[in-house]
Design a protein around this motif. Structure first.
Motif, PDB file in Angstrom:
ATOM      1  N   TYR A  25      -3.206  48.936  15.770  1.00  0.00           N
ATOM      2  CA  TYR A  25      -3.950  49.576  16.866  1.00  0.00           C
ATOM      3  C   TYR A  25      -3.105  49.766  18.121  1.00  0.00           C
ATOM      4  O   TYR A  25      -3.052  50.876  18.681  1.00  0.00           O
ATOM      5  CB  TYR A  25      -5.223  48.798  17.178  1.00  0.00           C
ATOM      6  N   PRO A  26      -2.417  48.733  18.638  1.00  0.00           N
ATOM      7  CA  PRO A  26      -1.619  48.958  19.854  1.00  0.00           C
ATOM      8  C   PRO A  26      -0.412  49.852  19.625  1.00  0.00           C
ATOM      9  O   PRO A  26       0.132  50.425  20.576  1.00  0.00           O
ATOM     10  CB  PRO A  26      -1.192  47.542  20.274  1.00  0.00           C
ATOM     11  N   HIS A  27       0.012  49.995  18.387  1.00  0.00           N
ATOM     12  CA  HIS A  27       1.168  50.846  18.098  1.00  0.00           C
ATOM     13  C   HIS A  27       0.793  52.326  18.094  1.00  0.00           C
ATOM     14  O   HIS A  27       1.617  53.176  18.438  1.00  0.00           O
ATOM     15  CB  HIS A  27       1.787  50.455  16.752  1.00  0.00           C
ATOM     16  N   LEU A  61      -4.840  57.966   9.877  1.00  0.00           N
ATOM     17  CA  LEU A  61      -3.849  57.190   9.145  1.00  0.00           C
ATOM     18  C   LEU A  61      -4.548  56.083   8.371  1.00  0.00           C
ATOM     19  O   LEU A  61      -5.248  55.248   8.945  1.00  0.00           O
ATOM     20  CB  LEU A  61      -2.831  56.576  10.099  1.00  0.00           C
ATOM     21  N   LEU A  62      -4.329  56.058   7.058  1.00  0.00           N
ATOM     22  CA  LEU A  62      -4.895  55.032   6.195  1.00  0.00           C
ATOM     23  C   LEU A  62      -3.745  54.210   5.618  1.00  0.00           C
ATOM     24  O   LEU A  62      -3.040  54.667   4.719  1.00  0.00           O
ATOM     25  CB  LEU A  62      -5.728  55.672   5.072  1.00  0.00           C
ATOM     26  N   PRO A  63      -3.502  53.000   6.140  1.00  0.00           N
ATOM     27  CA  PRO A  63      -2.418  52.158   5.612  1.00  0.00           C
ATOM     28  C   PRO A  63      -2.808  51.486   4.305  1.00  0.00           C
ATOM     29  O   PRO A  63      -3.956  51.055   4.117  1.00  0.00           O
ATOM     30  CB  PRO A  63      -2.211  51.128   6.727  1.00  0.00           C
ATOM     31  N   THR A  64      -1.844  51.392   3.401  1.00  0.00           N
ATOM     32  CA  THR A  64      -2.060  50.775   2.089  1.00  0.00           C
ATOM     33  C   THR A  64      -0.977  49.734   1.813  1.00  0.00           C
ATOM     34  O   THR A  64      -0.033  49.568   2.582  1.00  0.00           O
ATOM     35  CB  THR A  64      -2.017  51.830   0.973  1.00  0.00           C
ATOM     36  N   HIS A  65      -1.130  49.058   0.702  1.00  0.00           N
ATOM     37  CA  HIS A  65      -0.151  48.106   0.156  1.00  0.00           C
ATOM     38  C   HIS A  65      -0.065  46.792   0.938  1.00  0.00           C
ATOM     39  O   HIS A  65       0.534  45.825   0.452  1.00  0.00           O
ATOM     40  CB  HIS A  65       1.239  48.744   0.047  1.00  0.00           C
ATOM     41  N   ASP A  95       0.138  60.962  20.123  1.00  0.00           N
ATOM     42  CA  ASP A  95      -0.834  62.019  19.850  1.00  0.00           C
ATOM     43  C   ASP A  95      -1.343  61.928  18.407  1.00  0.00           C
ATOM     44  O   ASP A  95      -2.495  62.270  18.129  1.00  0.00           O
ATOM     45  CB  ASP A  95      -0.207  63.392  20.086  1.00  0.00           C
ATOM     46  N   HIS A  96      -0.444  61.527  17.518  1.00  0.00           N
ATOM     47  CA  HIS A  96      -0.815  61.332  16.106  1.00  0.00           C
ATOM     48  C   HIS A  96      -0.272  59.981  15.655  1.00  0.00           C
ATOM     49  O   HIS A  96       0.832  59.623  16.034  1.00  0.00           O
ATOM     50  CB  HIS A  96      -0.227  62.444  15.228  1.00  0.00           C
ATOM     51  N   PRO A  97      -1.033  59.260  14.852  1.00  0.00           N
ATOM     52  CA  PRO A  97      -2.359  59.601  14.337  1.00  0.00           C
ATOM     53  C   PRO A  97      -3.432  59.492  15.415  1.00  0.00           C
ATOM     54  O   PRO A  97      -3.313  58.680  16.341  1.00  0.00           O
ATOM     55  CB  PRO A  97      -2.581  58.563  13.241  1.00  0.00           C
ATOM     56  N   ARG A  98      -4.493  60.268  15.246  1.00  0.00           N
ATOM     57  CA  ARG A  98      -5.590  60.235  16.210  1.00  0.00           C
ATOM     58  C   ARG A  98      -6.552  59.085  15.937  1.00  0.00           C
ATOM     59  O   ARG A  98      -7.291  58.659  16.815  1.00  0.00           O
ATOM     60  CB  ARG A  98      -6.346  61.563  16.178  1.00  0.00           C
ATOM     61  N   ARG A  99      -6.518  58.594  14.696  1.00  0.00           N
ATOM     62  CA  ARG A  99      -7.467  57.546  14.302  1.00  0.00           C
ATOM     63  C   ARG A  99      -6.831  56.677  13.220  1.00  0.00           C
ATOM     64  O   ARG A  99      -6.119  57.183  12.350  1.00  0.00           O
ATOM     65  CB  ARG A  99      -8.750  58.197  13.778  1.00  0.00           C
ATOM     66  N   LEU A 100      -7.075  55.399  13.305  1.00  0.00           N
ATOM     67  CA  LEU A 100      -6.616  54.454  12.291  1.00  0.00           C
ATOM     68  C   LEU A 100      -7.776  54.139  11.356  1.00  0.00           C
ATOM     69  O   LEU A 100      -8.839  53.699  11.794  1.00  0.00           O
ATOM     70  CB  LEU A 100      -6.108  53.171  12.959  1.00  0.00           C
ATOM     71  N   GLU A 101      -7.589  54.407  10.072  1.00  0.00           N
ATOM     72  CA  GLU A 101      -8.640  54.232   9.071  1.00  0.00           C
ATOM     73  C   GLU A 101      -8.279  53.013   8.215  1.00  0.00           C
ATOM     74  O   GLU A 101      -7.407  53.091   7.349  1.00  0.00           O
ATOM     75  CB  GLU A 101      -8.733  55.475   8.184  1.00  0.00           C
ATOM     76  N   ILE A 102      -8.925  51.883   8.467  1.00  0.00           N
ATOM     77  CA  ILE A 102      -8.622  50.658   7.725  1.00  0.00           C
ATOM     78  C   ILE A 102      -9.689  50.440   6.670  1.00  0.00           C
ATOM     79  O   ILE A 102     -10.888  50.383   6.973  1.00  0.00           O
ATOM     80  CB  ILE A 102      -8.528  49.452   8.669  1.00  0.00           C
TER      81      ILE A 102
END
Length: 276
Positions: free
Chosen positions: A253-255, A234-238, A260-267
């Motif tokens: 991160y704690p959310h 997951l790549l958050p924008t805006h 199961d998804h997203p497996r990784r947070l991409e900041i």
């Protein structure tokens, strides 16, 4: 439009890159440049304006001058809002590259009503209106147009971008919607791009009086959308863009950790590159 103080290093980085898979550069706001291993370049929602201060005030640099862009096969727009469909940001890219403008009807209408073809060296033959359910091919990429949920827009769409190396989802400014479960079942989404922000008080567009405003998904909504879409990364924008509506993406991160998804947070920050 604001003048960039970054010079032309970012357009040159995109032009000179030779990715082994697919590379994406975050342009801030909701914009991306995407380049495949065979050299196809897609632009999505590049916005280089400064907003409408003091109502909407840009909080991040203007990363390049659009006249410095020399590569591009297609420029996609997700919806008609000015920070997504913006002539001064996008028409010079179309003029320099002969890229195709691919957008829903209300976004193409912005280009026509604002006379991009008259003010820049752009032809209306470059404009292609699309709608949900359409499928198209741009070089090495297959792109499916999918429904999203942006109640502030008149005709928003999302894009599922498929490549031999993986699949990208760009949802524009969407919030969760029932259709995401079907999209998650139909595609194996490696990288999902979803808008994230806080609520705030900014001047009303008409009256300029302070008004409670919430344009983007909050922590719960973005994770609900990512979970339904079964996104791996997951790549958050805006979250970086507007004064009064910015947010801290590390708060996600704690959310995400109990899903199961997203497996990784991409900041990422404006100007950063990520690869599939």
């Amino acid at each position: 439009m604001g003048e960039s103080d970054w010079g032309d290093w970012l357009p040159r980085a995109i032009e000179n890159a030779d990715p082994e898979t697919v590379a994406l550069w975050y342009l801030g706001c909701n914009g991306f440049a995407i380049k495949g291993s065979a050299g196809t370049v897609l632009w999505i929602d590049p916005y280089l304006g400064i907003g409408d201060p003091p109502r909407t005030t840009r909080m991040i640099p203007v990363p390049f001058d659009p006249t410095d862009v020399t590569v591009g096969d297609a420029l996609f727009i997700t919806h008609e809002h000015s920070d997504h469909a913006h002539g001064p940001s996008q028409a010079p890219i179309l003029a320099n590259t002969d890229a195709e403008l691919i957008a829903p009807d209300d976004s193409v209408a912005v280009a026509e009503e604002e006379a991009w073809a008259d003010d820049w060296d752009v032809s209306t033959d470059q404009f292609t209106a699309i709608t949900e359910g359409d499928t198209l091919r741009v070089g090495e990429f297959a792109v499916d147009v999918v429904p999203v949920n942006d109640p502030d827009a008149t005709h928003p769409v999302g894009y599922v971008i498929e490549h031999d190396s993986g699949t990208i989802f760009h949802g524009g400014d969407t919030k969760p919607t029932d259709s995401f479960a079907d999209i998650g079942d139909a595609y194996d989404i490696d990288l999902g791009i979803l808008a994230f922000g806080s609520a705030g008080t900014i001047p009303d567009k008409e009256t300029r009086e302070p008004k409670h405003t919430k344009w983007y998904s909050d922590e719960t909504e973005i994770v609900d959308a990512a979970s339904a879409l079964e996104i791996d990364r997951l790549l958050p924008t805006h979250w970086d863009m507007w004064k009064g509506l910015t947010a801290d993406p590390t708060a996600l991160y704690p959310h995400v950790r109990s899903f199961d998804h997203p497996r990784r947070l991409e900041i990422v920050e404006i100007g950063d590159r990520v690869d599939l």
